[in-house]
Design an enzyme around this catalytic site. Structure first.
Site, PDB file in Angstrom:
ATOM      1  N   SER A 199      36.598 -12.054  74.552  1.00 29.91           N
ATOM      2  CA  SER A 199      36.788 -10.626  74.821  1.00 29.91           C
ATOM      3  C   SER A 199      38.176 -10.315  75.372  1.00 29.91           C
ATOM      4  O   SER A 199      38.689  -9.205  75.198  1.00 29.91           O
ATOM      5  CB  SER A 199      35.725 -10.114  75.797  1.00 29.91           C
ATOM      6  OG  SER A 199      35.880 -10.668  77.092  1.00 29.91           O
ATOM      7  N   LEU A 245      40.747  -5.208  76.082  1.00 33.02           N
ATOM      8  CA  LEU A 245      39.711  -4.373  75.475  1.00 33.02           C
ATOM      9  C   LEU A 245      38.381  -5.131  75.387  1.00 33.02           C
ATOM     10  O   LEU A 245      37.781  -5.254  74.314  1.00 33.02           O
ATOM     11  CB  LEU A 245      40.155  -3.918  74.093  1.00 33.02           C
ATOM     12  CG  LEU A 245      41.462  -3.118  74.043  1.00 33.02           C
ATOM     13  CD1 LEU A 245      41.866  -2.853  72.594  1.00 33.02           C
ATOM     14  CD2 LEU A 245      41.314  -1.786  74.805  1.00 33.02           C
ATOM     15  N   HIS A 246      37.898  -5.634  76.521  1.00 27.91           N
ATOM     16  CA  HIS A 246      36.680  -6.447  76.530  1.00 27.91           C
ATOM     17  C   HIS A 246      35.518  -5.743  75.829  1.00 27.91           C
ATOM     18  O   HIS A 246      34.865  -6.319  74.947  1.00 27.91           O
ATOM     19  CB  HIS A 246      36.267  -6.766  77.969  1.00 27.91           C
ATOM     20  CG  HIS A 246      37.261  -7.565  78.741  1.00 27.91           C
ATOM     21  ND1 HIS A 246      37.410  -8.918  78.581  1.00 27.91           N
ATOM     22  CD2 HIS A 246      38.160  -7.199  79.694  1.00 27.91           C
ATOM     23  CE1 HIS A 246      38.358  -9.361  79.401  1.00 27.91           C
ATOM     24  NE2 HIS A 246      38.819  -8.334  80.088  1.00 27.91           N
ATOM     25  N   GLU A 247      35.245  -4.522  76.230  1.00 27.51           N
ATOM     26  CA  GLU A 247      34.079  -3.808  75.719  1.00 27.51           C
ATOM     27  C   GLU A 247      34.234  -3.460  74.241  1.00 27.51           C
ATOM     28  O   GLU A 247      33.258  -3.476  73.484  1.00 27.51           O
ATOM     29  CB  GLU A 247      33.827  -2.544  76.548  1.00 27.51           C
ATOM     30  CG  GLU A 247      33.398  -2.808  77.978  1.00 27.51           C
ATOM     31  CD  GLU A 247      34.546  -3.163  78.926  1.00 27.51           C
ATOM     32  OE1 GLU A 247      34.272  -3.487  80.095  1.00 27.51           O
ATOM     33  OE2 GLU A 247      35.724  -3.101  78.493  1.00 27.51           O
ATOM     34  N   ALA A 250      33.329  -6.399  72.134  1.00 26.97           N
ATOM     35  CA  ALA A 250      31.878  -6.534  71.984  1.00 26.97           C
ATOM     36  C   ALA A 250      31.341  -5.543  70.960  1.00 26.97           C
ATOM     37  O   ALA A 250      30.473  -5.886  70.143  1.00 26.97           O
ATOM     38  CB  ALA A 250      31.195  -6.335  73.339  1.00 26.97           C
TER      39      ALA A 250
END
Length: 318
Positions: A199, A245-247, A250
């Protein structure tokens, strides 16, 4: 046909970006957005979700779920305040975004919204979790068939080899509720894990943000309220000239799986360790009778994720 999804989130600037893309991506049918305690408390998460939806006013509003849970008590004795939710997202969770939302007349509990939507669409819904797995665990307790009725579940959680973020060993979403994480990740549902190792590979730079909508559009106004704070926070606390931009990574695992490589693994969660609470433990010994229980994202095209963000948001002209 658009892919049906539910998003369980604890917004969070990163969650806000992912929710915006999910609402505006024509290839996704966002049935519901449920709030969970994590980056902020449950009530604040519900307010933030509602504010994001109202700001974008999408053609189809998702069903909203609320939570009364308190913000997790995250012990930073073995971590760093730079990784605290407030440091990167502000006390409200949404940086400098100023908003006023009307109280919902008929608030529905997050777990109940999840259960109802999945029962109405058996084996058709992908559940994407962007925060702690508390709501999913609660839904399983109330409806034991819940996970079996899902098409799949994709979790932003844990770490394989990258260590942790909130502590040296643990990633925040697992650390915040390790018991829930353990029960969900060890379940027999069809699951994909998007760990910290992957992520963190998608970064939005200041220069790339110029490709995003500017000016007087719904999306432009929302981005102008969120991104400057995030750029400042990542520079001040992490020394990065960009936003991880981890989310969104996902979300891309659901919407753009071709950007990822995955591998089957066996995972468990440490729930009691003094230094390792919330650590995701993967069995990689290669024993003959080794059993896998989850697909784990192994790599991602980080630039492809950034391109996904810009391509969806740039379509909005109003």
């Amino acid at each position: 046909m658009a892919q049906k999804i539910i998003i369980d989130a604890d917004p969070g600037i990163g969650d806000a970006l992912a929710l915006a893309v999910a609402m505006l991506d024509p290839e996704l049918d966002l049935l519901g957005v449920t709030a969970t305690a994590g980056t902020v408390s449950g009530p604040v998460a519900a307010r933030n979700v509602q504010a994001i939806v109202e700001a974008l006013d999408p053609p189809k509003w998702p069903r909203l779920g609320c939570s009364e849970a308190e913000q997790p008590d995250v012990d930073l004795n073995f971590g760093s305040a730079a990784f605290s939710p407030a440091a990167l997202n502000g006390e409200s969770g949404l940086g400098d975004f100023e908003f006023a939302v009307a109280d919902l007349h008929h608030q529905r509990e997050s777990a109940k919204v999840m259960i109802d939507l999945v029962r109405d669409n058996p084996h058709e819904v992908t559940l994407l979790t962007l925060g702690p797995l508390t709501n999913v665990h609660l839904a399983c307790e109330r409806a034991p068939e819940f996970l079996e009725l899902l098409r799949s579940i994709v979790c932003l959680a844990g770490s394989v080899q990258a260590g942790g973020d909130v502590t040296a060993a643990a990633e925040f979403n697992v650390y915040a509720d390790p018991v829930a994480a353990r029960n969900v990740l060890r379940s027999r549902a069809t699951k994909t894990l998007v760990p910290l190792d992957v992520s963190r590979k998608a970064v939005l730079t200041f220069e790339q943000s110029d490709r995003l909508p500017q000016g007087e559009t719904r999306v432009g106004r929302l981005l102008q309220a969120l991104l400057p704070y995030a750029f400042r926070a990542y520079h001040q606390h992490l020394g990065l000239e960009g936003i991880r931009l981890h989310e969104l990574v996902a979300l891309a695992a659901v919407a753009r799986p071709r950007l990822f490589s995955t591998r089957a693994m066996d995972v468990d969660v440490e729930v009691r360790g003094e230094l390792t609470r919330g650590m995701t433990v993967f069995d990689r010994r290669g024993i003959r009778n080794w059993q896998t229980n989850i697909e784990v994202a192994h790599d991602v095209d980080g630039q492809g994720v950034v391109d996904y963000l810009t391509s969806v948001l740039s379509r909005v002209r109003e």
